[in-house]
Design an enzyme around this catalytic site. Structure first.
Site, PDB file in Angstrom:
ATOM      1  N   SER A 167       3.889  -2.280  10.236  1.00 31.79           N
ATOM      2  CA  SER A 167       5.335  -2.367  10.478  1.00 31.79           C
ATOM      3  C   SER A 167       5.942  -3.704  10.052  1.00 31.79           C
ATOM      4  O   SER A 167       6.881  -4.187  10.692  1.00 31.79           O
ATOM      5  CB  SER A 167       5.653  -2.076  11.950  1.00 31.79           C
ATOM      6  OG  SER A 167       5.314  -0.724  12.262  1.00 31.79           O
TER       7      SER A 167
ATOM      8  N   GLY B 141       3.121   2.129  10.843  1.00 31.63           N
ATOM      9  CA  GLY B 141       4.115   3.189  10.718  1.00 31.63           C
ATOM     10  C   GLY B 141       4.863   3.501  11.997  1.00 31.63           C
ATOM     11  O   GLY B 141       5.527   4.527  12.095  1.00 31.63           O
TER      12      GLY B 141
ATOM     13  N   HIS C 182      -9.333   1.029   5.242  1.00 30.13           N
ATOM     14  CA  HIS C 182      -8.054   1.238   5.932  1.00 30.13           C
ATOM     15  C   HIS C 182      -8.292   2.177   7.113  1.00 30.13           C
ATOM     16  O   HIS C 182      -9.097   3.100   7.031  1.00 30.13           O
ATOM     17  CB  HIS C 182      -7.030   1.825   4.955  1.00 30.13           C
ATOM     18  CG  HIS C 182      -5.640   1.789   5.502  1.00 30.13           C
ATOM     19  ND1 HIS C 182      -5.207   2.672   6.457  1.00 30.13           N
ATOM     20  CD2 HIS C 182      -4.608   0.949   5.272  1.00 30.13           C
ATOM     21  CE1 HIS C 182      -3.953   2.382   6.777  1.00 30.13           C
ATOM     22  NE2 HIS C 182      -3.564   1.331   6.073  1.00 30.13           N
TER      23      HIS C 182
ATOM     24  N   GLU D  19      -4.921  -4.975  10.706  1.00 29.74           N
ATOM     25  CA  GLU D  19      -3.890  -3.961  10.876  1.00 29.74           C
ATOM     26  C   GLU D  19      -4.127  -3.198  12.174  1.00 29.74           C
ATOM     27  O   GLU D  19      -4.917  -2.233  12.191  1.00 29.74           O
ATOM     28  CB  GLU D  19      -3.914  -2.959   9.708  1.00 29.74           C
ATOM     29  CG  GLU D  19      -3.629  -3.563   8.355  1.00 29.74           C
ATOM     30  CD  GLU D  19      -3.133  -2.510   7.376  1.00 29.74           C
ATOM     31  OE1 GLU D  19      -2.056  -2.713   6.814  1.00 29.74           O
ATOM     32  OE2 GLU D  19      -3.808  -1.473   7.200  1.00 29.74           O
TER      33      GLU D  19
ATOM     34  N   GLU E 276      -6.701   4.561   8.143  1.00 26.95           N
ATOM     35  CA  GLU E 276      -6.484   5.984   7.821  1.00 26.95           C
ATOM     36  C   GLU E 276      -7.720   6.580   7.163  1.00 26.95           C
ATOM     37  O   GLU E 276      -7.976   7.779   7.288  1.00 26.95           O
ATOM     38  CB  GLU E 276      -5.230   6.130   6.934  1.00 26.95           C
ATOM     39  CG  GLU E 276      -3.970   5.882   7.756  1.00 26.95           C
ATOM     40  CD  GLU E 276      -2.777   5.341   6.986  1.00 26.95           C
ATOM     41  OE1 GLU E 276      -2.781   5.397   5.744  1.00 26.95           O
ATOM     42  OE2 GLU E 276      -1.853   4.838   7.646  1.00 26.95           O
TER      43      GLU E 276
ATOM     44  N   ASN F  57       0.862  -1.178   0.000  1.00 25.11           N
ATOM     45  CA  ASN F  57       0.000   0.000   0.000  1.00 25.11           C
ATOM     46  C   ASN F  57       0.898   1.228   0.000  1.00 25.11           C
ATOM     47  O   ASN F  57       1.519   1.537   1.007  1.00 25.11           O
ATOM     48  CB  ASN F  57      -0.896  -0.040   1.249  1.00 25.11           C
ATOM     49  CG  ASN F  57      -1.728   1.219   1.414  1.00 25.11           C
ATOM     50  OD1 ASN F  57      -1.803   2.048   0.513  1.00 25.11           O
ATOM     51  ND2 ASN F  57      -2.363   1.351   2.576  1.00 25.11           N
ATOM     52  N   TRP F  58       0.970   1.883  -1.135  1.00 25.92           N
ATOM     53  CA  TRP F  58       1.867   3.037  -1.252  1.00 25.92           C
ATOM     54  C   TRP F  58       1.293   4.280  -0.582  1.00 25.92           C
ATOM     55  O   TRP F  58       1.974   5.289  -0.466  1.00 25.92           O
ATOM     56  CB  TRP F  58       2.167   3.333  -2.734  1.00 25.92           C
ATOM     57  CG  TRP F  58       3.189   2.419  -3.345  1.00 25.92           C
ATOM     58  CD1 TRP F  58       3.726   1.299  -2.773  1.00 25.92           C
ATOM     59  CD2 TRP F  58       3.814   2.550  -4.626  1.00 25.92           C
ATOM     60  NE1 TRP F  58       4.647   0.719  -3.628  1.00 25.92           N
ATOM     61  CE2 TRP F  58       4.719   1.474  -4.770  1.00 25.92           C
ATOM     62  CE3 TRP F  58       3.692   3.456  -5.674  1.00 25.92           C
ATOM     63  CZ2 TRP F  58       5.502   1.291  -5.912  1.00 25.92           C
ATOM     64  CZ3 TRP F  58       4.468   3.282  -6.818  1.00 25.92           C
ATOM     65  CH2 TRP F  58       5.368   2.203  -6.939  1.00 25.92           C
ATOM     66  N   LYS F  59       0.009   4.218  -0.192  1.00 23.81           N
ATOM     67  CA  LYS F  59      -0.648   5.378   0.442  1.00 23.81           C
ATOM     68  C   LYS F  59      -0.464   6.624  -0.444  1.00 23.81           C
ATOM     69  O   LYS F  59      -0.419   6.495  -1.668  1.00 23.81           O
ATOM     70  CB  LYS F  59      -0.123   5.576   1.867  1.00 23.81           C
ATOM     71  CG  LYS F  59      -0.221   4.277   2.687  1.00 23.81           C
ATOM     72  CD  LYS F  59       0.029   4.442   4.147  1.00 23.81           C
ATOM     73  CE  LYS F  59      -0.117   3.095   4.849  1.00 23.81           C
ATOM     74  NZ  LYS F  59       0.041   3.181   6.287  1.00 23.81           N
TER      75      LYS F  59
HETATM   76  P1  13P Z   1       3.376   0.268   7.576  1.00 25.59           P
HETATM   77  O1  13P Z   1       3.848  -1.016   6.942  1.00 25.59           O
HETATM   78  O2  13P Z   1       4.086   1.477   7.053  1.00 25.59           O
HETATM   79  O3  13P Z   1       3.334   0.167   9.063  1.00 25.59           O
HETATM   80  O4  13P Z   1       1.846   0.478   7.092  1.00 25.59           O
HETATM   81  C1  13P Z   1       0.960  -0.572   7.199  1.00 25.59           C
HETATM   82  C2  13P Z   1      -0.280  -0.205   6.487  1.00 25.59           C
HETATM   83  O5  13P Z   1      -1.026   0.654   6.905  1.00 25.59           O
HETATM   84  C3  13P Z   1      -0.578  -0.895   5.215  1.00 25.59           C
HETATM   85  O6  13P Z   1      -1.860  -0.652   4.782  1.00 25.59           O
END
Ligand code: 13P
Length: 250
Positions: free
Chosen positions: A209, A169, A93, A163, A95, A9-11
């Site tokens: 992570s 993160g 997600h 997650e 976020e 997931n590149w966000k």
């Molecule tokens: P990280 O791997 O940067 O912790 O992010 C996880 C994530 O939110 C994937 O959707």
């Protein structure tokens, strides 16, 4: 047997220059024993899908609207994602649940529309640190799973990603026992709702992570069928070792 899935997931990271990382990734994996998915920002989906054509890497979106079209300025529909070459979409997600106030009911409606458009949905679930410390993790997961997953979910069209919000993160991950507890719990809830056959085919990803240094131990956990990776999916040098770890997991 569930085919394992390494999803990135590149966000909100990456302009067209980032496609060179995708090209490097594709060159590093001319064939693969696991499914590989990259979900770039929406602006890169069409280009990424062209780049990944005839490779083992599939391309997905990070969100879609619950309607197929209409007066929704700035939104992207599921048919638009498929048209751009996406095969998957991440939904719910944390976020988006947090920053855009998305409810499980909305995510349910998005997933139903995405399935109608032929997309595979990665439905995300996860507790906050306060919820974990209050001992309510499994209640939160049960509620999000029940209300976000549509009745039409199958092993073919649905992947569930666990997650924990506090692990995203942060460099923190749950203990392996904690991951196993939640994944086993999700599997049993799916069995109750969809029956053993469907439930046994739905892949469960861990996210939060995941790095080259912890991938092996995470992939050895019961009912972990792959990972949804954020930061470590941005660079081929970080993501490839995670893919390799998944290929070697039993
Ligand atoms: P990280 O791997 O940067 O912790 O992010 C996880 C994530 O939110 C994937 O959707």
């Amino acid at each position: 047997m569930r085919r394992k899935l390494a999803a990135g997931n590149w966000k909100m990271n990456g302009t067209s220059a980032a496609l060179s990382e995708l090209e490097t990734l594709i060159n590093a994996h001319p064939t693969a024993d696991v499914d590989i998915l990259i979900c770039p920002p929406a602006t890169l989906i069409a280009q990424a899908a062209k780049t990944a054509l005839k490779s083992p890497v599939q391309i997905g979106g990070q969100d879609c609207h619950s309607a197929e079209s209409g007066a929704h300025t700035g939104d992207i529909s599921a048919p638009m994602l498929t048209d751009a070459g996406a095969s998957h979409v991440i939904l719910g997600h944390s976020e988006r649940r947090e920053n855009h106030n998305e409810s499980s009911m909305l995510i349910h409606d998005k997933a139903r529309t995405a399935h109608q458009s032929g997309l595979i949905t990665l439905i995300c679930l996860g507790e906050s640190l306060a919820q974990r410390e209050a001992g309510s993790t499994l209640d939160i997961i049960a509620d999000q799973l029940a209300n976000s997953t549509p009745d039409g979910a199958t092993a073919t069209n649905t992947v569930i990603a666990y997650e924990p919000i506090w692990a995203i993160g942060t460099g923190l991950i749950p203990t392996l026992d904690q991951i196993a507890e939640v994944h086993d719990f999700i599997r049993s809830k799916l069995e109750t709702r969809f029956g053993d056959q469907t439930a046994s085919g739905i892949r469960l990803l861990y996210g939060g992570s995941v790095k080259p240094g912890n991938a092996d131990e995470i992939f050895a956990v019961s009912n972990v069928d792959g990972a949804l990776v954020g930061g470590a999916s941005l660079k081929e040098a970080d993501f490839s070792p995670i893919i390799n770890a998944l290929e070697h997991a039993v």
